[in-house]
Design a protein around this motif. Structure first.
Motif, PDB file in Angstrom:
ATOM      1  N   TRP A  67       0.827  -1.196   0.000  1.00  0.00           N
ATOM      2  CA  TRP A  67       0.000   0.000   0.000  1.00  0.00           C
ATOM      3  C   TRP A  67       0.867   1.253   0.000  1.00  0.00           C
ATOM      4  O   TRP A  67       1.955   1.263   0.560  1.00  0.00           O
ATOM      5  CB  TRP A  67      -0.911   0.027   1.235  1.00  0.00           C
ATOM      6  CG  TRP A  67      -1.850  -1.134   1.308  1.00  0.00           C
ATOM      7  CD1 TRP A  67      -1.607  -2.367   1.848  1.00  0.00           C
ATOM      8  CD2 TRP A  67      -3.189  -1.177   0.812  1.00  0.00           C
ATOM      9  NE1 TRP A  67      -2.714  -3.170   1.730  1.00  0.00           N
ATOM     10  CE2 TRP A  67      -3.704  -2.469   1.097  1.00  0.00           C
ATOM     11  CE3 TRP A  67      -4.011  -0.251   0.177  1.00  0.00           C
ATOM     12  CZ2 TRP A  67      -4.996  -2.852   0.757  1.00  0.00           C
ATOM     13  CZ3 TRP A  67      -5.295  -0.628  -0.162  1.00  0.00           C
ATOM     14  CH2 TRP A  67      -5.790  -1.919   0.127  1.00  0.00           C
ATOM     15  N   LYS A  68       0.361   2.331  -0.622  1.00  0.00           N
ATOM     16  CA  LYS A  68       1.080   3.601  -0.638  1.00  0.00           C
ATOM     17  C   LYS A  68       0.131   4.731  -0.269  1.00  0.00           C
ATOM     18  O   LYS A  68      -0.935   4.883  -0.856  1.00  0.00           O
ATOM     19  CB  LYS A  68       1.695   3.873  -2.010  1.00  0.00           C
ATOM     20  CG  LYS A  68       2.532   5.144  -2.060  1.00  0.00           C
ATOM     21  CD  LYS A  68       3.181   5.327  -3.416  1.00  0.00           C
ATOM     22  CE  LYS A  68       4.020   6.596  -3.465  1.00  0.00           C
ATOM     23  NZ  LYS A  68       4.657   6.786  -4.802  1.00  0.00           N
ATOM     24  N   ALA A  69       0.539   5.541   0.703  1.00  0.00           N
ATOM     25  CA  ALA A  69      -0.269   6.685   1.117  1.00  0.00           C
ATOM     26  C   ALA A  69      -0.313   7.734   0.023  1.00  0.00           C
ATOM     27  O   ALA A  69       0.684   7.986  -0.659  1.00  0.00           O
ATOM     28  CB  ALA A  69       0.300   7.293   2.389  1.00  0.00           C
ATOM     29  N   ASP A  70      -1.463   8.352  -0.121  1.00  0.00           N
ATOM     30  CA  ASP A  70      -1.661   9.427  -1.101  1.00  0.00           C
ATOM     31  C   ASP A  70      -1.668  10.749  -0.341  1.00  0.00           C
ATOM     32  O   ASP A  70      -2.665  11.108   0.287  1.00  0.00           O
ATOM     33  CB  ASP A  70      -2.977   9.208  -1.839  1.00  0.00           C
ATOM     34  CG  ASP A  70      -3.242  10.262  -2.904  1.00  0.00           C
ATOM     35  OD1 ASP A  70      -2.439  11.204  -3.038  1.00  0.00           O
ATOM     36  OD2 ASP A  70      -4.274  10.147  -3.591  1.00  0.00           O
ATOM     37  N   ILE A  71      -0.550  11.493  -0.394  1.00  0.00           N
ATOM     38  CA  ILE A  71      -0.447  12.715   0.401  1.00  0.00           C
ATOM     39  C   ILE A  71      -1.420  13.787  -0.066  1.00  0.00           C
ATOM     40  O   ILE A  71      -1.777  14.684   0.703  1.00  0.00           O
ATOM     41  CB  ILE A  71       0.990  13.261   0.419  1.00  0.00           C
ATOM     42  CG1 ILE A  71       1.479  13.575  -1.002  1.00  0.00           C
ATOM     43  CG2 ILE A  71       1.920  12.284   1.099  1.00  0.00           C
ATOM     44  CD1 ILE A  71       2.859  14.225  -1.030  1.00  0.00           C
ATOM     45  N   ALA A  72      -1.881  13.695  -1.312  1.00  0.00           N
ATOM     46  CA  ALA A  72      -2.835  14.694  -1.816  1.00  0.00           C
ATOM     47  C   ALA A  72      -4.181  14.606  -1.105  1.00  0.00           C
ATOM     48  O   ALA A  72      -4.957  15.565  -1.125  1.00  0.00           O
ATOM     49  CB  ALA A  72      -3.027  14.523  -3.319  1.00  0.00           C
ATOM     50  N   THR A  73      -4.464  13.467  -0.455  1.00  0.00           N
ATOM     51  CA  THR A  73      -5.750  13.289   0.226  1.00  0.00           C
ATOM     52  C   THR A  73      -5.690  13.673   1.701  1.00  0.00           C
ATOM     53  O   THR A  73      -6.704  13.590   2.395  1.00  0.00           O
ATOM     54  CB  THR A  73      -6.203  11.825   0.126  1.00  0.00           C
ATOM     55  OG1 THR A  73      -5.288  10.993   0.868  1.00  0.00           O
ATOM     56  CG2 THR A  73      -6.247  11.361  -1.323  1.00  0.00           C
ATOM     57  N   ALA A  74      -4.527  14.073   2.179  1.00  0.00           N
ATOM     58  CA  ALA A  74      -4.345  14.303   3.612  1.00  0.00           C
ATOM     59  C   ALA A  74      -5.207  15.449   4.142  1.00  0.00           C
ATOM     60  O   ALA A  74      -5.244  16.534   3.564  1.00  0.00           O
ATOM     61  CB  ALA A  74      -2.881  14.582   3.911  1.00  0.00           C
ATOM     62  N   LYS A  75      -5.915  15.179   5.237  1.00  0.00           N
ATOM     63  CA  LYS A  75      -6.610  16.209   6.007  1.00  0.00           C
ATOM     64  C   LYS A  75      -5.782  16.432   7.260  1.00  0.00           C
ATOM     65  O   LYS A  75      -5.717  15.571   8.141  1.00  0.00           O
ATOM     66  CB  LYS A  75      -8.029  15.764   6.359  1.00  0.00           C
ATOM     67  CG  LYS A  75      -8.921  15.555   5.144  1.00  0.00           C
ATOM     68  CD  LYS A  75     -10.321  15.118   5.566  1.00  0.00           C
ATOM     69  CE  LYS A  75     -11.215  14.895   4.344  1.00  0.00           C
ATOM     70  NZ  LYS A  75     -12.573  14.434   4.747  1.00  0.00           N
ATOM     71  N   LEU A  76      -5.112  17.581   7.317  1.00  0.00           N
ATOM     72  CA  LEU A  76      -4.111  17.827   8.346  1.00  0.00           C
ATOM     73  C   LEU A  76      -4.742  18.345   9.639  1.00  0.00           C
ATOM     74  O   LEU A  76      -5.890  18.806   9.645  1.00  0.00           O
ATOM     75  CB  LEU A  76      -3.074  18.803   7.814  1.00  0.00           C
ATOM     76  CG  LEU A  76      -2.332  18.301   6.557  1.00  0.00           C
ATOM     77  CD1 LEU A  76      -1.328  19.345   6.080  1.00  0.00           C
ATOM     78  CD2 LEU A  76      -1.637  16.981   6.824  1.00  0.00           C
ATOM     79  N   PRO A  77      -4.002  18.269  10.744  1.00  0.00           N
ATOM     80  CA  PRO A  77      -4.555  18.680  12.041  1.00  0.00           C
ATOM     81  C   PRO A  77      -5.002  20.138  12.068  1.00  0.00           C
ATOM     82  O   PRO A  77      -4.422  21.000  11.401  1.00  0.00           O
ATOM     83  CB  PRO A  77      -3.382  18.457  13.004  1.00  0.00           C
ATOM     84  CG  PRO A  77      -2.527  17.442  12.337  1.00  0.00           C
ATOM     85  CD  PRO A  77      -2.645  17.719  10.869  1.00  0.00           C
ATOM     86  N   ALA A  78      -6.028  20.402  12.862  1.00  0.00           N
ATOM     87  CA  ALA A  78      -6.500  21.772  13.042  1.00  0.00           C
ATOM     88  C   ALA A  78      -5.675  22.527  14.073  1.00  0.00           C
ATOM     89  O   ALA A  78      -5.644  23.758  14.072  1.00  0.00           O
ATOM     90  CB  ALA A  78      -7.967  21.754  13.477  1.00  0.00           C
ATOM     91  N   LYS A  79      -4.997  21.790  14.937  1.00  0.00           N
ATOM     92  CA  LYS A  79      -4.185  22.420  15.983  1.00  0.00           C
ATOM     93  C   LYS A  79      -3.040  23.217  15.351  1.00  0.00           C
ATOM     94  O   LYS A  79      -2.280  22.696  14.540  1.00  0.00           O
ATOM     95  CB  LYS A  79      -3.614  21.351  16.911  1.00  0.00           C
ATOM     96  CG  LYS A  79      -2.724  21.891  18.016  1.00  0.00           C
ATOM     97  CD  LYS A  79      -2.135  20.759  18.848  1.00  0.00           C
ATOM     98  CE  LYS A  79      -1.157  21.279  19.880  1.00  0.00           C
ATOM     99  NZ  LYS A  79      -0.555  20.172  20.670  1.00  0.00           N
ATOM    100  N   PRO A  80      -2.871  24.488  15.713  1.00  0.00           N
ATOM    101  CA  PRO A  80      -1.797  25.293  15.123  1.00  0.00           C
ATOM    102  C   PRO A  80      -0.432  24.986  15.735  1.00  0.00           C
ATOM    103  O   PRO A  80      -0.345  24.478  16.863  1.00  0.00           O
ATOM    104  CB  PRO A  80      -2.213  26.730  15.447  1.00  0.00           C
ATOM    105  CG  PRO A  80      -2.998  26.605  16.713  1.00  0.00           C
ATOM    106  CD  PRO A  80      -3.736  25.287  16.600  1.00  0.00           C
ATOM    107  N   ASP A  81       0.617  25.279  14.986  1.00  0.00           N
ATOM    108  CA  ASP A  81       1.978  25.252  15.499  1.00  0.00           C
ATOM    109  C   ASP A  81       2.325  26.662  15.956  1.00  0.00           C
ATOM    110  O   ASP A  81       2.205  27.624  15.180  1.00  0.00           O
ATOM    111  CB  ASP A  81       2.961  24.800  14.415  1.00  0.00           C
ATOM    112  CG  ASP A  81       2.778  23.339  14.055  1.00  0.00           C
ATOM    113  OD1 ASP A  81       2.528  22.536  14.968  1.00  0.00           O
ATOM    114  OD2 ASP A  81       2.883  23.002  12.859  1.00  0.00           O
TER     115      ASP A  81
END
Length: 265
Positions: free
Chosen positions: A31-45
């Protein structure tokens, strides 16, 4: 950067027939992750470099060290124990991470000319096979830098993963009626029994232990612990096409959630 999850399977009972006899090895394959589909965290840096000091209030645990480019102790972090921070120039901050006196990874944060986009680049060979791995991501400013602070300082919301080494994205899974095996190209691996006790994620520097369970025929949950504390829960859901995995990452330690899909190769 995010670390690609090593999700697993677990057992479930069905009427009077053993679950293992009823559930086919649906997850077996590459399997290979598709980075284009990533929903990233809402928590800010949230971090700041000012007056020779670097602070990161959003980090878990929080960081407060001298920013003179020399390794500074920072306890409570799973993959490193010292960090070296310095201003490279007016728009870039560099970070070097060490464990037991050895450099494990390095990052840079560079702010755009308009001050609204932060580009982060990282590289590491902290894995079993010592593969050089790297990635690039961007964040969007949501709060300004304090007066007198380095231009990259401030509050940032994760926006997009631009690139990640294939060795961070590709996973080989082998499922049997009783066990589930997960192997990464960089050499980290484990084999766990469905519904069984936690097992070591062999080769992981943080000494992660993995326990798994099957929620249903197409959904698997993995719980990762370190020093007996739950740090991350992964949920894998096989889509009806049999070629796509929906992956949810609940980072209990950092207080963040991420989602993405992976495709059968």
């Amino acid at each position: 950067m995010i670390r690609y999850p090593h999700a697993v399977l677990a057992a479930a009972g069905l009427i009077a027939v053993p679950a293992a006899a009823q559930i086919a090895p649906l997850f077996t394959g590459t399997w290979k992750a598709d980075i284009a589909t990533a929903k990233l965290p809402a928590k800010p840096d949230v971090f700041e470099l000012k007056d020779g000091r670097y602070t990161c209030s959003s980090c878990v645990p929080a960081i407060a060290v001298k920013a003179d480019g020399t390794p500074q102790a920072a306890t409570g972090h799973d993959y490193w124990d010292h960090i070296a921070v310095k201003a490279v120039d007016p728009t870039t901050i560099s970070y070097s991470f060490y464990r037991a006196g050895k450099l494990t990874s390095a990052n840079t944060d560079t702010v755009s000319a308009d001050g609204n986009t932060l580009t982060s680049r990282w590289r590491s060979s902290d894995n079993v096979k010592k593969l050089e791995q790297s990635g690039t991501s961007t964040e969007t400013r949501i709060a300004p830098a304090a007066p007198g602070a380095h231009a990259a300082s401030g509050s940032w919301k994760p926006a997009e993963i631009k690139a990640v080494s294939d060795s961070n994205l590709i996973i080989q899974i082998k499922e049997t009626p009783a066990t589930f095996s997960w192997t990464q190209p960089s050499g980290e691996t484990y084999t766990a029994k469905f519904g069984g006790p936690a097992v070591p994620f062999v080769g992981d520097p943080a000494k992660t232990m993995v326990k798994v369970r099957r929620i249903d025929a197409r959904t698997v949950e993995e719980t990762d612990t370190r020093a007996g504390k739950v740090v991350i829960v992964y949920t894998l859901t096989l889509q009806p096409d049999g070629q796509t995995l929906g992956v949810k990452v609940d980072n209990r330690k950092d207080g963040t959630k991420t989602e993405f899909t992976a495709h059968r190769q």
